[in-house]
Every structure is written in C-alpha cells, then in structure tokens.
Design an enzyme around this catalytic site. Structure first.
Site, PDB file in Angstrom:
ATOM      1  N   PHE A 123       0.852  -1.355   0.030  1.00 35.24           N
ATOM      2  CA  PHE A 123      -0.090  -0.039   0.103  1.00 35.24           C
ATOM      3  C   PHE A 123       0.961   1.192  -0.045  1.00 35.24           C
ATOM      4  CE2 PHE A 123      -2.743   3.190   2.486  1.00 35.24           C
ATOM      5  CZ  PHE A 123      -3.701   3.055   1.872  1.00 35.24           C
ATOM      6  N   SER A 126       2.456   6.871   1.533  1.00 41.85           N
ATOM      7  CA  SER A 126       3.464   7.695   2.301  1.00 41.85           C
ATOM      8  C   SER A 126       4.616   8.094   1.383  1.00 41.85           C
ATOM      9  CB  SER A 126       4.212   7.132   3.450  1.00 41.85           C
ATOM     10  OG  SER A 126       3.008   6.566   4.366  1.00 41.85           O
ATOM     11  N   PRO A 128       8.273  10.838   1.181  1.00 42.07           N
ATOM     12  CA  PRO A 128       9.290  11.528   2.030  1.00 42.07           C
ATOM     13  C   PRO A 128       8.778  12.824   2.815  1.00 42.07           C
ATOM     14  CG  PRO A 128      10.454  10.978   0.015  1.00 42.07           C
ATOM     15  CD  PRO A 128       8.961  10.561  -0.142  1.00 42.07           C
ATOM     16  N   THR A 158       5.769  -1.027   3.683  1.00 37.50           N
ATOM     17  CA  THR A 158       5.857  -2.273   3.887  1.00 37.50           C
ATOM     18  C   THR A 158       5.769  -3.233   2.845  1.00 37.50           C
ATOM     19  OG1 THR A 158       4.871  -1.613   6.178  1.00 37.50           O
ATOM     20  CG2 THR A 158       4.685  -3.891   5.677  1.00 37.50           C
ATOM     21  N   ARG A 268      11.619 -17.186  38.433  1.00 44.65           N
ATOM     22  CA  ARG A 268      12.842 -16.556  39.053  1.00 44.65           C
ATOM     23  C   ARG A 268      12.736 -16.222  40.558  1.00 44.65           C
ATOM     24  NH1 ARG A 268      18.022 -14.745  38.440  1.00 44.65           N
ATOM     25  NH2 ARG A 268      18.209 -12.434  39.361  1.00 44.65           N
ATOM     26  N   GLN A 336      11.496  -4.759  32.475  1.00 42.53           N
ATOM     27  CA  GLN A 336      11.649  -4.663  33.929  1.00 42.53           C
ATOM     28  C   GLN A 336      11.547  -5.759  34.985  1.00 42.53           C
ATOM     29  OE1 GLN A 336      12.823  -1.546  34.488  1.00 42.53           O
ATOM     30  NE2 GLN A 336      12.732  -1.550  37.027  1.00 42.53           N
ATOM     31  N   GLU A 363       0.427   3.180   9.780  1.00 46.39           N
ATOM     32  CA  GLU A 363      -1.050   3.246   9.695  1.00 46.39           C
ATOM     33  C   GLU A 363      -1.618   4.479  10.556  1.00 46.39           C
ATOM     34  OE1 GLU A 363      -3.220  -0.086   8.586  1.00 46.39           O
ATOM     35  OE2 GLU A 363      -1.177  -1.169   7.991  1.00 46.39           O
ATOM     36  N   GLU A 367      -0.884  10.248  17.342  1.00 44.85           N
ATOM     37  CA  GLU A 367      -1.365  12.016  17.087  1.00 44.85           C
ATOM     38  C   GLU A 367      -2.377  11.914  16.148  1.00 44.85           C
ATOM     39  OE1 GLU A 367       2.049  10.878  17.292  1.00 44.85           O
ATOM     40  OE2 GLU A 367       2.469  11.660  19.175  1.00 44.85           O
TER      41      GLU A 367
END
Ligand code: CAA
Length: 380
Positions: A123, A126, A128, A158, A268, A336, A363, A367
């Site tokens: 697809f 996008s 630059p 992709t 652990r 962590q 995709e 934002e």
C-alpha cells in the site's frame, strides 16, 4: 457487546495459534537478527487462507469475518509481529480495498491471486514529505492515451521489496487538491518502477520496508482503483480497516509480553521466593493483564461494528491508539520484570519492545488517531 465466539471463530484462533507455534516460532529469532523475509511462512499462510481472510470465496478468499481476522492476527503477532504486519497489510490494506472499490477486471486479475496468497501486495501512500499529512502527494500521474504515466517516490512501504502488486497513490490533478488524487495498481517489474534501499529498522525486522521510485512508469487506465479523483478517499477508508489489523498486532505483542513476564516471575527467585510472590511484581502483572483485556475488547468492538456494516472509524482509531500504547508499556514492564535478562537478546522481551514501537507510528501515528477520534466525536 457480546463476544461469545462462534465455533468457526474459535477454530480459526486455534489454527493460527498452532501454526504460529509450529511454523513461525522456530525461526523468529534468527529472522529478526538477519532481517530475513519469511517467504515460506507467508506461502503457507496463503494456503491456510490467512492472506485473504475477509475476501469472499468468489474472489478466492476465505470468506471469514473481521472478528476471525482479529483473533488470527493476535495469535500470529504474539509469536512474530513481523509476520503479523505482512499479513495485515495484504489483508486489510490491499485485499479489502480491492474487493470493495476495485473493478471486475481488477478483482479478477489482481485480487484473486492476492487473496489466495500466491501474490503479495503493498500500500504505497507515504512519501518523504507526506507521512501524517497524507494529502500532500508529490508523486504525480498524467494521462497519455490509454495509460497513466507515474513519476515520484514512495517511502516506508511495508512489503515494498517482496510485493508483486503495489497500490500507488498519486496526484492526477493538482488544482483539485485531495480530490485530484488517484490510486493505481502497479505491477513489480513495470518499466520505470524501481526500489530504494531496504530500511534497517529497530523492530519488525523480518518484514521488508523500502522506498519505491517511479520514473515514467506506466499503468493502464483499467488499473485505476475506484475512479479518478477518489484515490485519497480510497486510502482513508482502507486505512480505517487497516487500523483494526495493527491494533490486533499490538494486542498480540502485549499478550506475548504479559505471558513472558508471568512465566518468568514464577521461576525467578529473589529474596528467598519466586518474584511472582512479591506484590511489586503482582501489581505490574495485574496492570498489564487489565490493559491487554481492554485493548482486546476495543479491537473486537471495532471488528464487530465493521462486520455488522456499522460505522467503525472512531472505534478503529481508538483500538489502534490504545493497543499500540499498551503494547509499548507492556513490553517495557516485561523487560523490567526480567531485570538484566530482559535487556539482552537471550530472552524475547527486548524484541517485543522493538516490535511494539512501530505500532504507534504506522497506519497513522497516535497523534493522527487522536485527530480522527476527536473529529468523529465532534461531528453533528
Ligand atoms: N475515513 C474516511 N475518510 C476520511 C477519514 C477517515 N478516517 N479521514 C479523512 N477522510 C476523508 C474526509 O472525509 C475528506 O473527504 P472529502 O473531502 O471527500 O469529504 C478527506 O478525507 C480529507 O479529509 P480532511 O479534510 O480531514 O483532511 P486533513 O488533511 O485535514 O486530515 C488526515 C487527513 C486524517 C490527517 C489524513 O491525512 C490521515 O489519516 N493521515 C495519516 C495517514 C496514514 O495513516 N498513513 C499511514 C500510511 S500507510 C501504512 O503505514 C501502511 C504500512 O506500511 C503498514
């Protein structure tokens, strides 16, 4: 919303889970290290019907619903998010768009082999200078007889290297701004079609991403998807469904992080007991588990709305926004909990973190998802 999965949906989930364990897991670490595309795996996914899951059998698809797609995407991405994104792009950005807006000619020639998994799609929206601001297309196309001549460049595509067919968005009438944008199917190997360098990525390294170049590259008139001037609407509408795919991918990564953290915490030992007995670890696991469930429900909600033929723009954006956020959070918490071991390649959790970050970017960045959600919220 009722999520009592049908027997078919559960069977698809189980098939995806078994396939991921048997066929994807054994090579995932090595492919990530080498940045190697999973050619054989994608071929087998095609044979299972997983590369055109929602396409109707009339066009060689598996005729499944979006809920099934979400369940399969989660299982595949849980084991390897690179395979997840290859599958997601082909299913939701390529096949879905071609079935909904492609002509009979396009469905016959391009959709059928894509849905069967014999061919792979990309697809190409996008550029630059047109990522989030997707209307600012510099790639252009002009009509010459019965053909269109495409010039320009696409970025971060992709499946860019491996795809056989590319859905290329181009400005065909600058005066009309986004209503002067058109999308074409361009076959790999067409004279004037070329590749930029393969990106050396932080994560999803087993999928390929590259730029594409077009120098007087010709596409026949019949390769126009939908119609002239509808290319931007095509891209936006297709991306709504794509976002359900990426949300599922993110849920898969988050679930993998949770499973790894849970399993590790039970073996652990520190301060004389398994770390799972420490409340500090329990609270982390509880938060991770809650987030995974919430993200999964949001994703299934968007899928259920799409299956019911209802509006799902806002819900798909919410699912992607939240699932990608918690995928990063869960991967970080898994590291962590693993302590120093989490920071080295010996354990899988460092890959989960590297793979998770892109889900907040492609995709539509987080934002952009907030813009989409807010606009939908404020409509009427
Ligand atoms: N669904 C359907 N239509 C939409 C839409 C949506 N979610 N968002 C916008 N549109 C339509 C509008 O209705 C409008 O159409 P009409 O003029 O025909 O009525 C048109 O698009 C333009 O919309 P806006 O005026 O809102 O345009 P804008 O420039 O202000 O904002 C944007 C548009 C929402 C920011 C859009 O540019 C956008 O979504 N950007 C992000 C692009 C993106 O997601 N890129 C991902 C690349 S693909 C990828 O990552 C694949 C991969 O490889 C994994």
């Amino acid at each position: 919303m009722n999520f009592n999965f049908t027997e078919d949906q559960l069977m698809i989930q189980q098939t995806a889970r078994e396939f991921a364990q048997a066929e994807i897991a054994p090579t995932a670490v090595e492919r990530d290290k080498k940045g190697e595309f999973p050619t054989e795996i994608i071929k087998k996914l095609g044979e299972l019907g997983f590369m055109g899951m929602m396409v109707s059998p009339q066009y060689e698809g598996a005729g499944m619903d979006t809920i099934s797609y979400v369940l399969a995407m989660i299982e595949i991405s849980k084991v390897d998010a690179s395979v997840g994104v290859i599958m997601s792009v082909n299913n939701s950005l390529v096949c879905y768009g071609l079935e909904k807006w492609g002509s009979d000619f396009i469905k016959e020639k391009y959709l059928k082999p894509l849905a069967k998994g014999e061919k792979l799609g990309s697809f190409a929206l996008s550029e630059p200078e047109a990522g989030s601001d997707a209307t600012k297309q510099n790639t252009s196309a002009y009509k010459d007889g019965n053909e269109w001549v495409i010039n320009g460049m696409k970025n971060w595509i992709t499946n860019g290297i491996s795809a056989d067919y590319h859905l290329v968005v181009a400005q065909t009438d600058k005066e009309k701004a986004h209503h002067g944008i058109t999308t074409f199917v361009v076959e790999k190997g067409t004279p004037g079609f070329g590749y930029g360098v393969k990106e050396d990525k932080l994560g999803i390294r087993s999928s390929d991403t590259c730029s594409l170049t077009f120098e007087n590259c010709r596409a026949p008139e019949e390769n126009i998807i939908w119609e002239v001037g509808k290319g931007f609407n095509f891209a936006m509408n297709t991306l709504n469904g794509g976002r359900i795919g990426i949300a599922s991918q993110a849920v898969g990564i988050a679930e993998a992080s949770l499973d790894a953290a849970r399993n590790y915490s039970k073996i652990r030992k520190a301060f004389g007991t398994e770390i799972a007995n420490h409340q500090a670890i329990q609270f982390k696991l509880a938060d991770m588990s809650t987030k995974v469930e919430a993200a999964k429900l949001l994703t299934l909600q968007a899928a259920a709305l799409k299956d019911a033929g209802k509006k799902y723009v806002k819900e798909a954006a919410m699912a992607k926004l939240y699932a990608s956020k918690i995928a990063v959070e869960c991967a970080l918490e898994a590291i962590q909990i693993h302590g120093g071991y989490g920071y080295v390649r010996e354990y899988l959790v460092e890959r989960y973190l590297r793979d998770s970050k892109i889900t907040e970017i492609y995709e539509g960045t987080s934002e952009i998802q907030r813009i989409v959600i807010a606009r939908e919220l404020l409509k009427d």
